[in-house]
Design an enzyme around this catalytic site. Structure first.
Site: not given
Ligand code: AMP
Length: 219
Positions: A13, A88, A127, A160, A171
Site C-alpha cells: 500500500k 482498519r 522492507r 521498522r 499484525r
Molecule cells: P502501518 O504503517 O500502516 O503498517 O501502521 C503501523 C502501525 O500503526 C499498525 O500496526 C498499528 O499499530 C498502527 N496503525 C496505523 N493505522 C492504524 C489504524 N487505522 N488503526 C489502528 N492502528 C493503526
C-alpha cells in the site's frame, strides 16, 4: 481524486500510494507514518500509540478517527488524497463515511491489494524505510543506490521494529480478525476494485492508473 488503499501489512500500500501521490499530485495520507512521527516527537498521541504499535495491535479507533478528521481538513487535501492504513476497522470505515458526507466528498476508488502470505512475509522482512523522508525500499526488489542510504535525501534506512518476525505475526492476526472485514463492507457498497498484489509495484501501478483513467473519464 479521493482514493482508499486496503490490504494486509506488506501488500504494498505504501509503495503504491507514493506512486499515486507522484502521478496525481495528491497527498499520501498514511496513518502509520502519522503515528510514527508522533512517536518520534513524543507527543501525547505518540505516547499513547507506541505500545500498541510495538506489539502489532491496532491503536484505538477514537484516537485514529480524530487524527484522520484533523488531517483531511488540512489545505493540501482540498483536491483529494490517497489514504493508506485507514480505515482498519468497521468503526473507522463508518466514521470515515460520516467525515466524507460532512465534507461532501465522494470516494473515486477503493483498491484492495490482495497478496499471498509468501509475498507478505518476503516484503515485510526485506522492507527498509528512510528515517527522514519515509521513502520505502526493499533489499532485493527496490534496493537503494547506496546500501543503507536513502536515494532521495541520503538519510539512513532502517528496518521498522514492527517488521520483525514476532510483531509481523501479530499484525497479520489482527489484520485477519479486524481489517479483512472491510473487503466485504466495501464490496457491498459496490465500490471495491481488486488488485493482484503478488506483482511488482510498477505492474500494480499500471493497473491502478488504467482503472483511475476510467474513473476520470466517467466523472
Ligand atoms: P502501518 O504503517 O500502516 O503498517 O501502521 C503501523 C502501525 O500503526 C499498525 O500496526 C498499528 O499499530 C498502527 N496503525 C496505523 N493505522 C492504524 C489504524 N487505522 N488503526 C489502528 N492502528 C493503526
Amino acid at each position: 481524486m479521493y482514493i482508499i488503499l486496503l490490504g494486509a501489512p506488506g501488500a504494498g500500500k505504501g509503495t503504491l500510494a507514493k506512486m499515486i501521490e507522484g502521478k496525481f499530485d495528491i497527498p499520501h495520507l498514511s496513518t502509520g507514518d502519522i503515528l510514527r512521527d508522533n512517536v518520534n516527537r513524543k507527543t501525547c498521541v505518540g505516547n499513547q500509540a507506541m505500545e500498541y504499535m510495538n506489539n502489532g495491535k491496532l491503536v484505538p479507533d477514537d484516537i485514529m478517527i480524530q487524527i484522520v478528521k484533523g488531517r483531511v481538513l488540512e489545505e493540501d487535501c482540498k483536491a483529494g488524497f490517497v489514504l493508506d492504513g485507514f480505515p482498519r476497522t468497521i468503526k473507522q470505515a463508518e466514521a470515515l463515511g460520516l467525515i466524507f458526507d460532512e465534507l461532501d466528498i465522494k470516494i473515486d476508488a477503493i483498491f484492495n491489494l490482495e497478496a499471498s502470505p509468501k509475498t507478505i512475509i518476503e516484503r515485510l522482512s526485506g522492507r527498509r524505510t528512510c528515517g527522514n523522508c519515509g521513502a520505502i525500499y526493499h533489499i532485493n526488489n527496490i534496493p537503494s543506490k547506496v546500501e543503507g542510504k536513502c536515494d532521495k535525501c541520503g538519510d539512513r534506512l532502517y528496518q521498522r521494529d514492527d517488521d520483525k518476525k514476532d510483531v509481523v505475526k501479530e499484525r497479520l492476526i489482527v489484520y485477519k480478525a479486524q481489517t479483512k472485514k472491510l473487503i466485504s463492507y466495501y464490496e457491498k457498497q459496490g465500490s471495491l476494485c481488486e488488485i493482484n498484489a503478488n506483482r511488482k509495484a510498477d505492474e500494480m501501478f499500471m493497473e491502478v492508473c488504467k482503472s483511475l483513467g476510467r474513473v476520470i473519464k466517467s466523472g
